[in-house]
Design an enzyme around this catalytic site. Structure first.
Site, PDB file in Angstrom:
ATOM      1  N   SER A 140       0.843  -1.194   0.000  1.00  0.00           N
ATOM      2  CA  SER A 140       0.000   0.000   0.000  1.00  0.00           C
ATOM      3  C   SER A 140       0.878   1.243   0.000  1.00  0.00           C
ATOM      4  CB  SER A 140      -0.902   0.014   1.242  1.00  0.00           C
ATOM      5  OG  SER A 140      -1.630   1.233   1.311  1.00  0.00           O
ATOM      6  N   HIS A 141       0.320   2.318  -0.467  1.00  0.00           N
ATOM      7  CA  HIS A 141       1.017   3.603  -0.379  1.00  0.00           C
ATOM      8  C   HIS A 141       1.106   4.080   1.068  1.00  0.00           C
ATOM      9  CE1 HIS A 141       0.600   3.601  -4.685  1.00  0.00           C
ATOM     10  NE2 HIS A 141       1.324   4.702  -4.751  1.00  0.00           N
ATOM     11  N   SER A 142       0.249   3.546   1.910  1.00  0.00           N
ATOM     12  CA  SER A 142       0.230   3.909   3.325  1.00  0.00           C
ATOM     13  C   SER A 142       0.728   2.751   4.177  1.00  0.00           C
ATOM     14  CB  SER A 142      -1.207   4.251   3.755  1.00  0.00           C
ATOM     15  OG  SER A 142      -1.318   4.289   5.168  1.00  0.00           O
ATOM     16  N   GLY A 167       3.632   6.347  -0.550  1.00  0.00           N
ATOM     17  CA  GLY A 167       4.303   5.863  -1.746  1.00  0.00           C
ATOM     18  C   GLY A 167       4.722   4.419  -1.571  1.00  0.00           C
ATOM     19  N   ASP A 207      -2.645  -1.522  -3.718  1.00  0.00           N
ATOM     20  CA  ASP A 207      -3.764  -0.589  -3.610  1.00  0.00           C
ATOM     21  C   ASP A 207      -3.924   0.351  -4.805  1.00  0.00           C
ATOM     22  OD1 ASP A 207      -1.582   1.078  -3.007  1.00  0.00           O
ATOM     23  OD2 ASP A 207      -2.419   1.788  -1.113  1.00  0.00           O
TER      24      ASP A 207
END
Length: 128
Positions: A10-12, A45, A69
């Protein structure tokens, strides 16, 4: 029996860690789960090196299914797969499925000993 491993990208970092925690609580320890999220500076990112490391943590002779994601996560995951040892590349797939629901379904199938192709198929079909 060796089960398919699962990687969540995920970017998070919080989303990735939370999804992995949910999978572990629902499926248990029969499936190797790894996650990665965020860029090298700690912001939103992804980066292919962290994804490569997650693939190694989740590695199984049965293969690894990656759930992502957003587009950048998919692009970096593809790059990470391309950089793997040649004998591993065909045993790592990126699933076109929602990250949380897909990871839970993929891990559930994997925990029952399903093949990599089946894990991918079920995760992708379930989300349609």
């Amino acid at each position: 029996m060796t089960n398919v491993g699962i990687v969540i990208v995920s970017h998070s970092p919080k989303v990735a860690e939370g999804a992995a925690d949910m999978v572990r609580q629902m499926v248990g320890e029969d499936v190797r789960i790894a996650w990665t999220g965020g860029d090298t500076a700690g912001g939103l990112g992804t980066n292919f090196q962290a994804i490569t490391e997650a693939i190694h943590r989740a590695w199984s002779e049965a293969g690894v299914a990656i759930l992502v994601d957003l587009g950048g996560a998919e692009t970096n995951s593809q790059m990470a797969v391309e950089m793997l040892r040649e004998d591993w590349r065909d045993r790592v797939v990126i699933c076109n499925a929602p990250i949380v629901e897909g990871a839970v379904i993929a891990a559930t199938e994997a925990s029952g000993g399903a093949s990599l192709a089946t894990v991918r198929h079920i995760a992708e079909e379930w989300s349609r």
